[in-house]
Design a protein around this motif. Structure first.
Motif, PDB file in Angstrom:
ATOM      1  N   GLU A 205     -11.825 -52.701 -26.639  1.00  0.00           N
ATOM      2  CA  GLU A 205     -10.944 -52.600 -28.626  1.00  0.00           C
ATOM      3  C   GLU A 205     -10.072 -51.588 -27.958  1.00  0.00           C
ATOM      4  OE1 GLU A 205     -12.228 -53.465 -33.530  1.00  0.00           O
ATOM      5  OE2 GLU A 205     -13.174 -53.600 -31.499  1.00  0.00           O
ATOM      6  N   ILE A 206      -8.617 -51.686 -28.567  1.00  0.00           N
ATOM      7  CA  ILE A 206      -7.827 -50.422 -29.007  1.00  0.00           C
ATOM      8  C   ILE A 206      -7.058 -50.121 -30.096  1.00  0.00           C
ATOM      9  CG2 ILE A 206      -5.839 -49.220 -27.925  1.00  0.00           C
ATOM     10  CD1 ILE A 206      -6.406 -50.683 -25.539  1.00  0.00           C
ATOM     11  N   ARG A 213      -3.259 -42.725 -39.983  1.00  0.00           N
ATOM     12  CA  ARG A 213      -3.891 -44.195 -40.402  1.00  0.00           C
ATOM     13  C   ARG A 213      -3.601 -45.014 -39.523  1.00  0.00           C
ATOM     14  NH1 ARG A 213      -0.475 -48.398 -41.826  1.00  0.00           N
ATOM     15  NH2 ARG A 213       1.553 -47.033 -41.298  1.00  0.00           N
ATOM     16  N   GLU A 214      -5.102 -45.588 -39.160  1.00  0.00           N
ATOM     17  CA  GLU A 214      -5.060 -46.885 -38.580  1.00  0.00           C
ATOM     18  C   GLU A 214      -4.185 -48.113 -38.829  1.00  0.00           C
ATOM     19  OE1 GLU A 214      -8.516 -49.880 -37.064  1.00  0.00           O
ATOM     20  OE2 GLU A 214      -8.818 -47.592 -37.020  1.00  0.00           O
ATOM     21  N   VAL A 215      -2.853 -48.719 -37.866  1.00  0.00           N
ATOM     22  CA  VAL A 215      -2.328 -49.650 -38.658  1.00  0.00           C
ATOM     23  C   VAL A 215      -2.753 -50.606 -37.726  1.00  0.00           C
ATOM     24  CG1 VAL A 215       0.062 -49.901 -37.854  1.00  0.00           C
ATOM     25  CG2 VAL A 215      -0.537 -47.972 -38.376  1.00  0.00           C
ATOM     26  N   ALA A 216      -3.641 -50.942 -36.563  1.00  0.00           N
ATOM     27  CA  ALA A 216      -3.702 -51.685 -36.257  1.00  0.00           C
ATOM     28  C   ALA A 216      -5.159 -52.377 -35.444  1.00  0.00           C
ATOM     29  CB  ALA A 216      -2.477 -52.721 -35.173  1.00  0.00           C
ATOM     30  N   ARG A 217      -5.955 -52.901 -35.101  1.00  0.00           N
ATOM     31  CA  ARG A 217      -6.444 -53.007 -33.803  1.00  0.00           C
ATOM     32  C   ARG A 217      -6.837 -54.220 -32.779  1.00  0.00           C
ATOM     33  NH1 ARG A 217     -12.634 -50.635 -34.513  1.00  0.00           N
ATOM     34  NH2 ARG A 217     -12.041 -48.966 -36.152  1.00  0.00           N
ATOM     35  N   PHE A 229       0.066 -59.235 -28.294  1.00  0.00           N
ATOM     36  CA  PHE A 229      -0.678 -59.676 -29.704  1.00  0.00           C
ATOM     37  C   PHE A 229       1.306 -58.497 -30.282  1.00  0.00           C
ATOM     38  CE2 PHE A 229      -4.516 -57.133 -27.283  1.00  0.00           C
ATOM     39  CZ  PHE A 229      -4.662 -58.545 -27.293  1.00  0.00           C
ATOM     40  N   ALA A 230       0.850 -59.070 -31.618  1.00  0.00           N
ATOM     41  CA  ALA A 230       2.145 -59.202 -32.783  1.00  0.00           C
ATOM     42  C   ALA A 230       1.439 -57.980 -33.518  1.00  0.00           C
ATOM     43  CB  ALA A 230       2.222 -60.505 -32.961  1.00  0.00           C
ATOM     44  N   LEU A 231       1.850 -57.035 -34.123  1.00  0.00           N
ATOM     45  CA  LEU A 231       1.680 -57.137 -35.068  1.00  0.00           C
ATOM     46  C   LEU A 231       1.945 -58.013 -36.580  1.00  0.00           C
ATOM     47  CD1 LEU A 231       3.292 -53.248 -34.640  1.00  0.00           C
ATOM     48  CD2 LEU A 231       1.129 -53.917 -34.068  1.00  0.00           C
ATOM     49  N   SER A 232       0.994 -57.667 -37.166  1.00  0.00           N
ATOM     50  CA  SER A 232       1.289 -57.824 -39.046  1.00  0.00           C
ATOM     51  C   SER A 232       2.659 -57.548 -39.606  1.00  0.00           C
ATOM     52  CB  SER A 232      -0.758 -57.799 -39.956  1.00  0.00           C
ATOM     53  OG  SER A 232      -0.136 -56.100 -40.034  1.00  0.00           O
ATOM     54  N   GLU A 233       2.850 -56.769 -38.845  1.00  0.00           N
ATOM     55  CA  GLU A 233       4.687 -56.288 -39.946  1.00  0.00           C
ATOM     56  C   GLU A 233       5.054 -54.727 -38.862  1.00  0.00           C
ATOM     57  OE1 GLU A 233       3.529 -52.779 -43.225  1.00  0.00           O
ATOM     58  OE2 GLU A 233       2.733 -55.233 -43.658  1.00  0.00           O
ATOM     59  N   PRO A 234       6.086 -55.021 -38.617  1.00  0.00           N
ATOM     60  CA  PRO A 234       6.750 -53.925 -37.731  1.00  0.00           C
ATOM     61  C   PRO A 234       6.308 -53.458 -38.157  1.00  0.00           C
ATOM     62  CG  PRO A 234       8.120 -56.109 -38.898  1.00  0.00           C
ATOM     63  CD  PRO A 234       6.313 -55.683 -39.511  1.00  0.00           C
ATOM     64  N   LEU A 235       6.574 -51.526 -37.311  1.00  0.00           N
ATOM     65  CA  LEU A 235       6.258 -50.464 -37.447  1.00  0.00           C
ATOM     66  C   LEU A 235       7.397 -49.585 -36.555  1.00  0.00           C
ATOM     67  CD1 LEU A 235       4.723 -47.996 -37.937  1.00  0.00           C
ATOM     68  CD2 LEU A 235       3.681 -48.360 -35.786  1.00  0.00           C
ATOM     69  N   THR A 236       7.582 -48.883 -37.453  1.00  0.00           N
ATOM     70  CA  THR A 236       8.920 -47.770 -37.413  1.00  0.00           C
ATOM     71  C   THR A 236       8.314 -46.707 -36.827  1.00  0.00           C
ATOM     72  OG1 THR A 236      10.635 -49.303 -38.230  1.00  0.00           O
ATOM     73  CG2 THR A 236      11.170 -46.693 -37.398  1.00  0.00           C
ATOM     74  N   ALA A 237       8.756 -45.986 -36.093  1.00  0.00           N
ATOM     75  CA  ALA A 237       7.985 -44.247 -35.485  1.00  0.00           C
ATOM     76  C   ALA A 237       8.282 -44.201 -34.684  1.00  0.00           C
ATOM     77  CB  ALA A 237       6.520 -44.224 -35.425  1.00  0.00           C
ATOM     78  N   LYS A 238       8.442 -42.633 -34.484  1.00  0.00           N
ATOM     79  CA  LYS A 238       8.702 -42.056 -32.771  1.00  0.00           C
ATOM     80  C   LYS A 238       8.224 -41.546 -32.585  1.00  0.00           C
ATOM     81  CE  LYS A 238      11.880 -37.588 -31.784  1.00  0.00           C
ATOM     82  NZ  LYS A 238      12.701 -36.540 -32.390  1.00  0.00           N
ATOM     83  N   ALA A 239       6.565 -41.393 -32.675  1.00  0.00           N
ATOM     84  CA  ALA A 239       5.406 -41.227 -32.160  1.00  0.00           C
ATOM     85  C   ALA A 239       3.957 -42.301 -32.014  1.00  0.00           C
ATOM     86  CB  ALA A 239       4.913 -40.017 -31.954  1.00  0.00           C
ATOM     87  N   PHE A 240       3.518 -43.271 -31.303  1.00  0.00           N
ATOM     88  CA  PHE A 240       3.006 -44.025 -31.470  1.00  0.00           C
ATOM     89  C   PHE A 240       1.297 -43.605 -30.751  1.00  0.00           C
ATOM     90  CE2 PHE A 240       7.166 -45.639 -31.484  1.00  0.00           C
ATOM     91  CZ  PHE A 240       6.603 -46.931 -32.486  1.00  0.00           C
ATOM     92  N   ARG A 241       0.960 -43.017 -31.958  1.00  0.00           N
ATOM     93  CA  ARG A 241      -0.752 -42.463 -31.431  1.00  0.00           C
ATOM     94  C   ARG A 241      -2.152 -43.845 -30.803  1.00  0.00           C
ATOM     95  NH1 ARG A 241      -4.612 -39.448 -35.211  1.00  0.00           N
ATOM     96  NH2 ARG A 241      -6.618 -39.709 -34.320  1.00  0.00           N
ATOM     97  N   PHE A 242      -2.711 -43.688 -29.593  1.00  0.00           N
ATOM     98  CA  PHE A 242      -3.662 -45.535 -29.375  1.00  0.00           C
ATOM     99  C   PHE A 242      -5.455 -44.226 -28.896  1.00  0.00           C
ATOM    100  CE2 PHE A 242       0.100 -46.599 -27.669  1.00  0.00           C
ATOM    101  CZ  PHE A 242       0.348 -47.961 -28.477  1.00  0.00           C
ATOM    102  N   ARG A 243      -6.177 -45.053 -29.312  1.00  0.00           N
ATOM    103  CA  ARG A 243      -7.323 -44.729 -29.705  1.00  0.00           C
ATOM    104  C   ARG A 243      -8.297 -45.620 -29.057  1.00  0.00           C
ATOM    105  NH1 ARG A 243     -10.114 -43.041 -34.647  1.00  0.00           N
ATOM    106  NH2 ARG A 243      -8.091 -41.275 -33.809  1.00  0.00           N
TER     107      ARG A 243
END
Length: 545
Positions: A205-206, A213-217, A229-243
């Motif tokens: 699980e990621i 703010r958690e955007v998706a799992r 995986f498809a996002l529920s809605e598009p995300l616009t960002a310059k940095a993408f953090r994963f855990r």
């Protein structure tokens, strides 16, 4: 008149025999402990090194502890190249070179002002394999807190586009990383490729975070291959953090991710950042080093060893890259060599022909510079799988490779004697190969004046079967013509060869001595025929009237 001619021939035959015996005595002295102190080293004609005004054939061992010098000498070598700071407990190059001298060897050492004019100093040497490529990436992948990094598997491998590479996350549980881009992008889909191997923990699980703010799992299966995986809605960002928020625990607390991809509306992977290959040291830097050495001590030549990657067989560098790199490297050295170990390094005896081809190619690139080749001496490589699956390097292979290099234009030979399996040893040559080395090197030393004489191969023509691979060169020395030949067919096919000589003054019909084989061949109409077994080497000596 006929009696006078016969007498004259007899006198010349006796003189030739005396000369040959004197040559053997001189060579034996060089081989068995009478290397003269070096006063001068020059780059002579025929791409040969000259020591104290005489041609010299270096027969080198690479990077040896002084405790191995007796073995080096026993195997008929005359030079050690490279300096290992921990060798024998010595603290500096000068102390090490004193041990080299005490062992009656010459040294090719890294530059150190303390060894200038040393009587055992044959030359200096650049850092090894400046052309060795490694990957560098412009990707910006930052580790989260507490993540222990493995420099062999950097985090940018997650976005290199190679699903067979991976980035180690240690520990895997709660591991975090952030992929930073140069400008904002809009992402609608994500994909992951997991590494699944026995004993490893696996991410199941990621979470994707935008700041805190958690955007998706994403729930993943513990399997190889792409998981999208498809996002529920598009995300616009310059940095993408994963855990990583959940794992399937293995024997090891660490695991790895092979690849992470993010796709925009057009399906482009906006994370993709392929790495580029760069050499260990750029030619500009080698030239700076070379110029500093030559300014400090112009009395000794500078050696440089390449990988085999200048040969197109390996496809490591593009044609354009090779044309840019290698001529520039060669400008930064006086003596140039390479290492290709078909069996020890690749477990592919069928690549043995590369030793000849690469030497010939490097000789052409090097101009009048001396060329050398490092030759494998045993199995036990660290990159060729379990020892029981590694193919044997035999004395027959060693001898063939040595003569492939010499026929390709080399005027020096080096041996790589290190093994990593079953345990590391700097001189891991088995006894039978040590005996082969001694026989090969004693012959090289004895025949060195003829080997290093001017090559007149244009006076030699060979007729061999179609697709046969036979390499040879011809020299003249003290009233004899010498032909050195090797069957370098990688399929180890035997062959018969016809040697046709032309424009050799004094050549007459008679016999051809096959050196060290106790046999002779008929020379008729400037031609003779001989047979070559698989990887066979023959040396021919023909008296010139």
């Amino acid at each position: 008149m006929r009696l006078c001619v016969r007498y004259d021939r007899l006198v010349r035959w006796i003189c030739g025999l005396i000369g040959t015996l004197l040559l053997a005595v001189w060579a034996a002295g060089v081989a068995y402990g009478e290397l003269p102190p070096i006063e001068k080293v020059e780059l002579g004609t025929n791409r040969a090194l000259r020591v104290n005004g005489k041609p010299f054939l270096p027969i080198m061992a690479w990077l040896q502890n002084p405790s191995n010098f007796s073995l080096v000498k026993k195997c008929g070598m005359n030079t050690v190249a490279g300096y290992w700071p921990r060798a024998g407990g010595t603290q500096n190059v000068a102390e090490y070179l004193e041990l080299v001298k005490a062992a009656d060897l010459y040294g090719v050492m890294p530059y150190d002002p303390a060894i200038k004019d040393h009587p055992a100093l044959l030359g200096y040497i650049h850092d090894d394999e400046p052309d060795l490529p490694h990957q560098e990436s412009s990707a910006d992948v930052q580790p989260g807190p507490g993540l222990r990094l493995n420099p062999k598997t950097p985090l940018w491998r997650m976005v290199d586009g190679d699903e067979s590479s991976w980035s180690v996350l240690d520990p895997l549980e709660n591991a975090e990383w952030t992929i930073r881009l140069q400008s904002p992008v809009t992402v609608s889909q994500l994909a992951f490729w997991l590494t699944v191997s026995p004993g490893l923990s696996v991410a199941t699980e990621i979470a994707l975070l935008d700041g805190d703010r958690e955007v998706a799992r994403f729930n993943l299966e513990a399997k190889r291959g792409k998981q999208e995986f498809a996002l529920s809605e598009p995300l616009t960002a310059k940095a993408f953090r994963f855990r990583i928020v959940r794992i399937e625990r293995g024997q090891n607390e660490w695991g790895s991710i092979s690849e992470v991809a993010a796709y925009d509306a057009e399906g482009k992977n906006v994370f993709l950042s392929p790495p580029r290959l760069v050499p260990r040291q750029w030619p500009e830097r080698t030239k700076e080093v070379y110029q500093k050495i030559k300014l400090a001590d112009p009395s000794r030549p500078v050696f440089m060893t390449f990988t085999g990657y200048f040969h197109p067989h390996f496809g490591k560098w593009s044609d354009q890259e090779r044309q840019l790199l290698y001529p520039a490297y060669i400008e930064a050295t006086d003596v140039v060599g390479f290492d290709i170990y078909p069996i020890y390094g690749w477990n592919k005896p069928e690549w043995i022909h590369l030793v000849y081809e690469a030497t010939a190619q490097l000789t052409e690139m090097a101009g009048q510079r001396p060329v050398y080749a490092w030759i494998e001496t045993s199995k036990g490589g660290q990159y060729t799988g379990p020892l029981e699956n590694q193919k044997e390097v035999t004395g027959r292979h060693i001898r063939a490779e040595v003569w492939m290099a010499l026929c390709g234009g080399a005027t020096a030979i080096g041996y790589f004697t290190h093994v990593w399996k079953p345990a590391y040893s700097q001189f891991g040559v088995p006894e039978e190969n040590q005996r082969a080395l001694k026989e090969i090197n004693d012959q090289l030393t004895r025949l060195a004046p003829a080997i290093l004489a001017t090559r007149e191969t244009e006076k030699l023509r060979m007729e061999v079967p179609e697709k046969a691979r036979l390499a040879a060169f011809l020299t003249r020395h003290e009233g004899f013509a010498y032909i050195f030949a090797v069957n370098y067919d990688p399929e180890e096919k035997p062959m018969a060869a016809r040697f046709i000589l032309s424009d050799l003054p004094g050549l007459a019909s008679g016999s051809v001595e096959v050196v060290d084989e106790e046999r002779s061949l008929l020379l008729s109409n400037s031609q003779f025929v001989d047979s070559f077994g698989p990887l066979a080497v023959h040396i021919y000596r023909i008296r010139l009237e």
